[in-house]
Design a protein around this motif. Structure first.
Motif, mmCIF file in Angstrom:
data_model
loop_
_atom_site.group_PDB
_atom_site.id
_atom_site.type_symbol
_atom_site.label_atom_id
_atom_site.label_comp_id
_atom_site.label_asym_id
_atom_site.label_seq_id
_atom_site.Cartn_x
_atom_site.Cartn_y
_atom_site.Cartn_z
ATOM 1 N N ASP A 191 -1.221 7.141 -10.321
ATOM 2 C CA ASP A 191 -1.345 6.870 -11.751
ATOM 3 C C ASP A 191 -1.365 5.361 -12.017
ATOM 4 N N ILE A 192 -2.522 4.853 -12.469
ATOM 5 C CA ILE A 192 -2.699 3.403 -12.549
ATOM 6 C C ILE A 192 -1.769 2.770 -13.580
ATOM 7 N N GLU A 193 -1.393 3.543 -14.630
ATOM 8 C CA GLU A 193 -0.481 3.005 -15.645
ATOM 9 C C GLU A 193 0.888 2.705 -15.030
ATOM 10 N N VAL A 194 1.395 3.690 -14.280
ATOM 11 C CA VAL A 194 2.689 3.511 -13.611
ATOM 12 C C VAL A 194 2.600 2.342 -12.645
ATOM 13 N N LEU A 195 1.525 2.314 -11.856
ATOM 14 C CA LEU A 195 1.378 1.259 -10.853
ATOM 15 C C LEU A 195 1.334 -0.108 -11.501
ATOM 16 N N ARG A 196 0.650 -0.190 -12.641
ATOM 17 C CA ARG A 196 0.526 -1.487 -13.300
ATOM 18 C C ARG A 196 1.900 -2.001 -13.730
ATOM 19 N N ILE A 219 4.827 -1.301 -12.377
ATOM 20 C CA ILE A 219 5.703 -1.699 -11.275
ATOM 21 C C ILE A 219 5.072 -2.780 -10.391
ATOM 22 N N ALA A 220 3.800 -3.097 -10.622
ATOM 23 C CA ALA A 220 3.086 -4.003 -9.707
ATOM 24 C C ALA A 220 3.795 -5.333 -9.449
ATOM 25 N N PRO A 221 4.219 -6.084 -10.491
ATOM 26 C CA PRO A 221 4.843 -7.380 -10.190
ATOM 27 C C PRO A 221 6.057 -7.235 -9.289
ATOM 28 N N GLY A 222 6.895 -6.243 -9.611
ATOM 29 C CA GLY A 222 8.092 -6.013 -8.810
ATOM 30 C C GLY A 222 7.747 -5.637 -7.382
ATOM 31 N N VAL A 223 6.783 -4.727 -7.230
ATOM 32 C CA VAL A 223 6.411 -4.258 -5.893
ATOM 33 C C VAL A 223 5.876 -5.409 -5.055
ATOM 34 N N ILE A 224 4.980 -6.183 -5.629
ATOM 35 C CA ILE A 224 4.372 -7.275 -4.856
ATOM 36 C C ILE A 224 5.435 -8.321 -4.505
ATOM 37 N N TRP A 225 6.321 -8.584 -5.455
ATOM 38 C CA TRP A 225 7.355 -9.573 -5.169
ATOM 39 C C TRP A 225 8.328 -9.098 -4.097
ATOM 40 N N VAL A 226 8.741 -7.829 -4.190
ATOM 41 C CA VAL A 226 9.664 -7.315 -3.171
ATOM 42 C C VAL A 226 8.992 -7.343 -1.799
ATOM 43 N N ALA A 227 7.723 -6.970 -1.753
ATOM 44 C CA ALA A 227 7.012 -6.987 -0.472
ATOM 45 C C ALA A 227 6.907 -8.412 0.066
ATOM 46 N N THR A 229 0.817 -1.212 0.000
ATOM 47 C CA THR A 229 0.000 0.000 0.000
ATOM 48 C C THR A 229 0.852 1.264 0.000
ATOM 49 N N LEU A 230 2.063 1.169 0.566
ATOM 50 C CA LEU A 230 2.918 2.354 0.636
ATOM 51 C C LEU A 230 3.358 2.831 -0.745
ATOM 52 N N PHE A 231 3.451 1.895 -1.699
ATOM 53 C CA PHE A 231 3.986 2.276 -3.008
ATOM 54 C C PHE A 231 3.120 3.294 -3.744
ATOM 55 N N PRO A 232 1.806 3.070 -3.875
ATOM 56 C CA PRO A 232 0.985 4.105 -4.512
ATOM 57 C C PRO A 232 1.109 5.443 -3.792
ATOM 58 N N LEU A 233 1.253 5.385 -2.467
ATOM 59 C CA LEU A 233 1.377 6.635 -1.712
ATOM 60 C C LEU A 233 2.690 7.329 -2.036
ATOM 61 N N GLY A 234 3.705 6.560 -2.313
ATOM 62 C CA GLY A 234 4.997 7.151 -2.629
ATOM 63 C C GLY A 234 5.133 7.525 -4.092
#
Lengths: 210, 227, 246
Positions: free
Chosen positions: B49-54, B56-64, B40-45
């Motif tokens: 923008d859903i395009e950007v989030l999409r 980075i999503a795999p990387g973010v979820i995996w790192v978390a 959840t912190l990533f969108p806040l940081g």
């Protein structure tokens, strides 16, 4: 039969003892004595295979315990400073897990009668975290009554026990010796188990004079 | 007889871990909530923008997921070490590496599987489509056991060491790199419409390898740490 | 041969031997560095595309090679120590780690310096640089674990397990980073070296690598010597040495 050959033990830079040789026959009890820091606990842990000696071997029935670990572990019951009990589990659960892990599953009746013998039946189904130190110690000692370990290695088994429990434990040990089992123990208390098979060794004899 | 008692012992180890976890349920939830909060912190940081989030999503979820499963590692052996049950496990008449495997399996059931189950929710939050979410779950299912297995080696090595909690991350995170690359890579490849099967095979191969080797290393490390 | 090996694998006999070998390897290192630098900076031709800035590779590439070799050698000593339980191999493994970490750091540092004039940025997420960075992390983990454990024997045995686990992982990490790099090709320029390098360039690099080896051996022997003194300080022969030096 347990054989100790040329055993040397180091803790950090300090050499606690070296050139140690002794044997423990079936039906014998060996009381390990020595001043504080002479390596009593270390010796017991080496014999169980938990601590690596700087030199020398420990063998059980003529075989090095490091090469026949499973075989030796089947014959061994070790009770150390720590009771080895899970606080969140009841006494019965703790003992039942132990019995299954050591390959000698015990029925509920067997576990209850072991607890009966150490005088703890009325606390059998309470989480061990609510028990007193002495009661926890008794649960740990009830392990001796389950399974068929022939060699008991006991590090200060009488700690926190009251007079009655001490004499009960002495009785348990006497029975074990009579059945041909052997016991290796350290204790600060003056205990007489059985005069014929009781031997003392003092670690200070092998201490390296620095 | 020997095999039967080994299976009993393995089953006992797994059942014990699960019973203990059920009596202290908060531990399981802490890891899970860490996972949710970290994502959840990533969108806040980064911004909503859903395009950007999409992207980075795999990387973010995996790192978390990596960090969450690492945080749970400190519990793997340390309480057993403190109350002496670990000593008793070492003295059981069975190969220690197999008992460790049982323990790690239980640990994965309690910390890895919840992450897998929860990941679709976080994937949706970050705008992944159904296909990507399915693949993400697949990679997590293959990858989280590797994290637990490699982590077990680190946990065993740092047992009873001062500052063990921070030290374990230093030891374990670099070794997690291939899992992160294969796992996030597969989802990324799919998003770029490139062949992603190879990444899954690699992840599977790495899983098989860690199942074979990690328990031995962890068992050796435990014997050293218990001294 | 085996007897000789056994003879020198005891700290007591190894200590004086190492003392004699250190000056030899130090001297070799100095000579080879001089030759290598001369070849690299004076003999080797200027690169037609990169000019003279490329000459940092004589340090960069040699350091990168060393950082990887040293990790493998270190894990080898660690494995020897695990299997035969010899003290000296533990000390070797522990003494190699700081030098390996230093070379990994030097490789990264010179890589960044090389990157600025060549690609206009200090850091690119190139496969080689990234895996070098992870290698540095592995070294740091090894050193941190070793220093966090008080008992020297336990420290040596625990870090040996870590080194062996690490060395199995190094190739996997290396290839996974390469594949990761090809997946994200658009994000970075891969700094491939010129395909045809002049023979003198290769030779200069080789000489530098040998020089670094000699340096490594000299430094590691010195470190092992001081560790022997520390760990064997309770023995008679170390006391004699210390008494003589006073």
């Amino acid at each position: 039969m347990l054989q100790i050959r040329d055993l040397e033990c180091r803790r950090g830079d300090a050499c606690l003892f070296s050139g140690m040789n002794f044997e423990l026959q079936d039906g014998q009890l060996l009381h390990v004595k020595g001043s504080n820091g002479s390596g009593k606990t270390s010796l017991l842990r080496i014999i169980c295979g938990l601590f690596l000696p700087a030199a020398g071997t420990v063998s059980w029935q003529g075989l090095d315990i490091r090469e026949n670990r499973d075989e030796f572990n089947r014959a061994l019951c070790y009770i150390g400073h720590l009771n080895g009990l899970k606080d969140d589990l009841t006494a019965v659960e703790n003992l039942s897990i132990h019995a299954r892990l050591t390959g000698t599953p015990a029925t509920r009746d067997q576990i209850e009668s072991a607890l009966e013998r150490v005088g703890l039946m009325h606390r059998a189904y309470l989480a061990t975290k609510v028990l007193s130190q002495g009661q926890k110690r008794r649960v740990a000692l009830a392990r001796l009554l389950l399974g068929g370990a022939r060699l008991w290695v006991l590090d200060e088994p009488f700690t926190a026990l009251d007079v009655k429990a001490v004499s009960q434990l002495q009785g348990v040990m006497r029975d074990h010796l009579a059945k041909g089992g052997s016991v290796l123990l350290t204790t600060h208390q003056d205990v007489e188990i059985s005069s014929s098979s009781h031997r003392d060794i003092n670690l200070d004899t092998w201490a390296k004079s620095a | 007889m020997g095999e039967v008692s080994l299976i009993t012992a393995l089953r006992t180890v797994v059942a014990r871990e699960i019973t203990l976890a059920m009596r202290r349920r908060t531990d399981v939830f802490t890891t899970l909530f860490f996972f949710i909060i970290a994502v959840t912190l990533f969108p806040l940081g980064v911004g909503p923008d859903i395009e950007v989030l999409r992207t980075i999503a795999p990387g973010v979820i995996w790192v978390a997921a990596l960090l969450a499963s690492m945080l749970a590692l400190s519990r793997l052996f340390s309480s057993d070490f403190q109350d002496g049950t670990l000593e008793q496990l070492l003295l059981a008449p069975h190969p220690l590496s197999l008992l460790v495997l049982g323990k790690v399996f239980a640990h994965w059931l309690l910390t890895g599987v919840p992450l897998v189950v929860l990941s679709p929710l976080l994937g949706m939050q970050l705008g992944l489509d159904a296909q990507a979410i399915g693949l993400l779950m697949g990679t997590l299912l293959l990858g989280t056991p590797i994290l637990s297995l490699i982590g077990a080696v680190g946990a065993a090595l740092t047992l009873g060491v001062r500052g063990g909690g921070v030290l374990i991350s230093l030891l374990v995170l670099p070794l997690y790199v291939p899992v992160l690359i294969f796992g996030a890579g597969a989802v990324d490849a799919q998003a770029k419409a490139v062949e992603f099967g190879a990444w899954l095979y690699l992840l599977g191969a790495f899983l098989v390898m860690t199942i074979v080797f990690a328990p031995f290393a962890a068992a050796a490390a435990l014997r050293i740490s218990v001294e | 041969m085996t007897n000789l090996w056994l003879y020198f694998s005891s700290p007591k006999t190894f200590y004086p031997l190492a003392g004699k070998l250190i000056p030899v390897f130090s001297l070799l290192a100095i000579i080879l560095i001089a030759i290598g630098l001369y070849m690299g900076f004076a003999v080797a031709p200027t690169d037609y595309k990169q000019g003279d800035s490329y000459r940092i590779i004589y340090i960069h590439v040699a350091a990168a090679w060393m950082s990887m070799f040293i990790y493998v050698v270190m894990a080898g000593w660690a494995a020897v120590g695990m299997i035969w339980n010899t003290k000296l191999s533990d000390m070797m493994a522990g003494s190699l780690a700081p030098t390996g970490a230093m070379f990994a750091f030097v490789a990264l540092w010179t890589g960044a310096l090389w990157g600025k004039p060549t690609w206009g940025t200090y850091w690119v997420w190139d496969a080689r640089l990234t895996s070098e960075l992870i290698l540095l992390f592995l070294y740091v983990g090894f050193i941190a674990l070793r220093s966090a454990i008080d008992d020297p024997r336990r420290a040596a045995r625990a870090s040996a397990v870590l080194a062996v686990v690490g060395v199995i992982n190094v190739p996997i990490i290396y290839f996974s980073v390469r594949w990761w790099n090809t997946l994200h090709q658009g994000a970075s320029v891969s700094p491939e070296m010129a395909p045809k390098m002049a023979a003198t360039m290769l030779w200069a690099m080789f000489v530098m690598a040998m020089a670094f080896w000699m340096y490594t051996i000299a430094v590691v022997l010195a470190r092992v010597r001081s560790e022997i003194l520390e760990r064997e300080s309770s023995t008679e022969w170390v006391r004699e040495i210390l008494a003589r030096q006073r």
